[in-house]
Design an enzyme around this catalytic site. Structure first.
Site, PDB file in Angstrom:
ATOM      1  N   TYR A 189       3.956   9.151   5.682  1.00 17.64           N
ATOM      2  CA  TYR A 189       4.794   8.524   4.649  1.00 17.64           C
ATOM      3  C   TYR A 189       6.272   8.877   4.835  1.00 17.64           C
ATOM      4  CZ  TYR A 189       5.865   6.303   0.246  1.00 17.64           C
ATOM      5  OH  TYR A 189       6.373   5.457  -0.709  1.00 17.64           O
TER       6      TYR A 189
ATOM      7  N   HIS B 113      12.653  11.066  -3.582  1.00 20.01           N
ATOM      8  CA  HIS B 113      11.262  11.197  -4.032  1.00 20.01           C
ATOM      9  C   HIS B 113      10.583  12.339  -3.267  1.00 20.01           C
ATOM     10  CE1 HIS B 113      10.796   6.770  -5.567  1.00 20.01           C
ATOM     11  NE2 HIS B 113      11.695   7.455  -6.229  1.00 20.01           N
TER      12      HIS B 113
ATOM     13  N   PRO C 280       3.792  -4.573   3.778  1.00 18.30           N
ATOM     14  CA  PRO C 280       4.751  -3.705   3.092  1.00 18.30           C
ATOM     15  C   PRO C 280       4.166  -2.401   2.562  1.00 18.30           C
ATOM     16  CG  PRO C 280       4.204  -5.612   1.735  1.00 18.30           C
ATOM     17  CD  PRO C 280       3.574  -5.848   3.074  1.00 18.30           C
TER      18      PRO C 280
ATOM     19  N   LYS D 193       7.185   0.659   5.770  1.00 19.52           N
ATOM     20  CA  LYS D 193       7.611   1.071   7.115  1.00 19.52           C
ATOM     21  C   LYS D 193       8.537   0.080   7.825  1.00 19.52           C
ATOM     22  CE  LYS D 193       5.730   5.032   7.358  1.00 19.52           C
ATOM     23  NZ  LYS D 193       6.678   5.876   6.636  1.00 19.52           N
TER      24      LYS D 193
ATOM     25  N   TYR E  89       1.082   3.788  -6.180  1.00 22.62           N
ATOM     26  CA  TYR E  89       0.218   2.796  -5.541  1.00 22.62           C
ATOM     27  C   TYR E  89      -1.113   2.790  -6.287  1.00 22.62           C
ATOM     28  CZ  TYR E  89       3.428   3.075  -1.518  1.00 22.62           C
ATOM     29  OH  TYR E  89       4.529   3.042  -0.709  1.00 22.62           O
TER      30      TYR E  89
HETATM   31  C1  PHB Z   1       9.621  -1.612  -2.668  1.00 19.02           C
HETATM   32  O1  PHB Z   1      10.311  -0.859  -3.347  1.00 19.02           O
HETATM   33  O2  PHB Z   1       9.884  -2.824  -2.575  1.00 19.02           O
HETATM   34  C2  PHB Z   1       8.452  -1.032  -1.964  1.00 19.02           C
HETATM   35  C3  PHB Z   1       8.165   0.313  -2.087  1.00 19.02           C
HETATM   36  C4  PHB Z   1       7.087   0.859  -1.432  1.00 19.02           C
HETATM   37  C5  PHB Z   1       6.284   0.055  -0.653  1.00 19.02           C
HETATM   38  C6  PHB Z   1       6.565  -1.295  -0.525  1.00 19.02           C
HETATM   39  C7  PHB Z   1       7.659  -1.845  -1.179  1.00 19.02           C
HETATM   40  O3  PHB Z   1       5.236   0.589  -0.010  1.00 19.02           O
END
Ligand code: PHB
Ligand code: APR
Length: 391
Positions: free
Chosen positions: A386, A72, A294, A298, A202
């Site tokens: 990130y 990504h 989550p 991290k 997000y």
């Molecule tokens: C996930 O793919 O489970 C995932 C991805 C990004 C996040 C949290 C979880 O910030």
């Protein structure tokens, strides 16, 4: 039995530590409470920082990750019904993250451990640690009704948040910091192509947070913020897909491909840090020492950086009889841990709907998001956190 390093827990932390130590010629045994199948059945996050990928390469377990992981270059933020990309790659001088499930990474580490013939005790009951403040620590456990004892030079507590290692430290020797958030995440895994294969999305909406992620080009992982007391049974697949779509911009919502869920669960969000991370000859690593919400993915990456510091410290100890690395271990980890705690807390606060802030809170979040996507300085700060701060 005798070994140099007794590792408690066969999650990503324990398995990766075992592999790095083995590569450096240091004997280790892993003692795990659950079965291997149980460990592999847990659905966890799946975004790897470059630092983590480098470490998996060093451990010799990155072949499948490179073949099957998805790189990504950016992340995307939705607010006020619009989607905005942040060019993480461009803003960090070429750094990226890789989407590769933690379950797959655990699988690769287990296979490598088995291929190297390294000892792992699964389904060990009543694991206990002893004398880690002396030169001869010991670990006891029961297996098939028999009592066993392992004598070692060091114990690595890689046994997660609910493990025995942190719990064995006298209360006066440890300080714990905690923040619990007033909502959970409802997650769904489904064998459908991800709506956004090249960037995690997000979403901040008045209905709450949403997240579009993936495990592969044919397996998606989606989340929506939900009340902490919701039960999975209240969320049919249909209700979930409907709610997810309502928390995306119209164009993205229209492109979501739905299908039956293969896993559905609700997880609380928590920030937690235990200090210090070393007690004599006992070290804590990964979730045993800290938890992040989550948001920002991290948790696994912090576990990997702890393990990097710990393996280096132990290698220096055995190769050069130097205590410098083990003495510095806790402070080195905590400096990175707290920065990731700050980032995860900040992104959680920015993206979720809080029960007590109402319309004012929503507008302030939207103003910050507007600033974030339009200011190079602010986008850069997000991007560099990130992809992972340097070790
Ligand atoms: C996930 O793919 O489970 C995932 C991805 C990004 C996040 C949290 C979880 O910030
Ligand atoms: N004895 C032996 N093993 C134990 C004990 C115990 N008393 N208690 C727990 N364990 C095992 C658990 O069964 C688990 O397999 O320790 C392991 C800890 O693994 P994780 O919880 O996965 O923690 P860690 O390896 O630090 O992984 C880092 O990052 O993405 C986050 O939470 C996510 O698991 C991930 C973590």
């Amino acid at each position: 039995m005798r070994t140099q390093v007794a590792i408690i827990g066969a999650g990503p932390s324990g398995l990766l530590l075992g592999q790095l130590l083995h590569k450096a010629g240091i004997d280790n045994i892993i003692i795990e409470r659950q079965s291997g199948e149980y460990v592999l059945g847990r659905i966890r996050a799946g975004i790897l920082e470059q630092v983590t990928v480098d470490l998996l390469e060093e451990a010799g377990v990155a072949a499948r990750l490179h073949a099957e992981g998805t790189i990504h270059h950016s992340i995307e933020l939705i607010f006020r019904q619009q989607r905005h990309a942040i060019d993480v790659h461009g803003l960090t001088g070429g750094k990226v993250v890789t989407a590769y499930g933690q379950t797959e990474m655990t699988h690769d580490l287990m296979d490598a451990r088995q291929a190297a013939g390294l000892p792992t005790v699964y389904e060990a009951a009543n694991v206990s640690i002893h004398d880690y403040d002396s030169a001869r620590p010991r670990v006891r456990y029961e297996k098939d009704g028999q009592h066993h004892e392992v004598e070692c030079d060091f114990i690595a507590g890689c046994d997660g948040f609910h493990g025995v290692c942190r719990a064995s430290v006298p209360k006066g020797a440890i300080t714990e910091f905690e923040k619990v958030y007033p909502f959970g995440w409802l997650g769904v895994l489904a064998d459908v192509p991800p709506v956004s294969p090249h960037a995690i999305i997000y979403g901040n909406t008045e209905r709450g947070f949403s997240l579009c992620s993936m495990r592969s080009l044919t397996r998606s992982r989606y989340y929506v913020q939900c009340p902490l007391d919701d039960k999975v049974e209240q969320w049919s697949d249909e209700r979930f897909w409907d709610e997810l779509r309502r928390r995306l911009d119209p164009e993205t919502a229209q492109r979501v491909i739905t299908g039956p869920s293969i896993e559905k669960s609700i997880a609380p969000l928590r920030s937690f840090v235990a200090e210090p991370m070393r007690f004599g000859r006992l070290f804590l690593a990964g979730d045993a020492a800290h938890i992040v919400p989550p948001t920002g993915a991290k948790g696994l990456n912090l576990a990997a950086s702890d393990v990097k510091y710990l393996s280096q410290a132990l290698i220096d100890y055995f190769a050069e009889k130097s205590d410098a690395g083990i003495d510095a271990y806790s402070a080195r980890c905590l400096a990175r841990v707290w920065k990731a705690e700050r980032f995860s807390w900040w992104l959680t606060t920015l993206m979720h709907r809080f029960p007590d802030t109402e319309g004012f809170g929503q507008r302030v979040q939207e103003a910050e998001l507007d600033y974030l996507v339009n200011s190079r300085a602010a986008s850069t700060a997000l991007a560099e956190n990130y992809v992972g701060l340097p070790l």
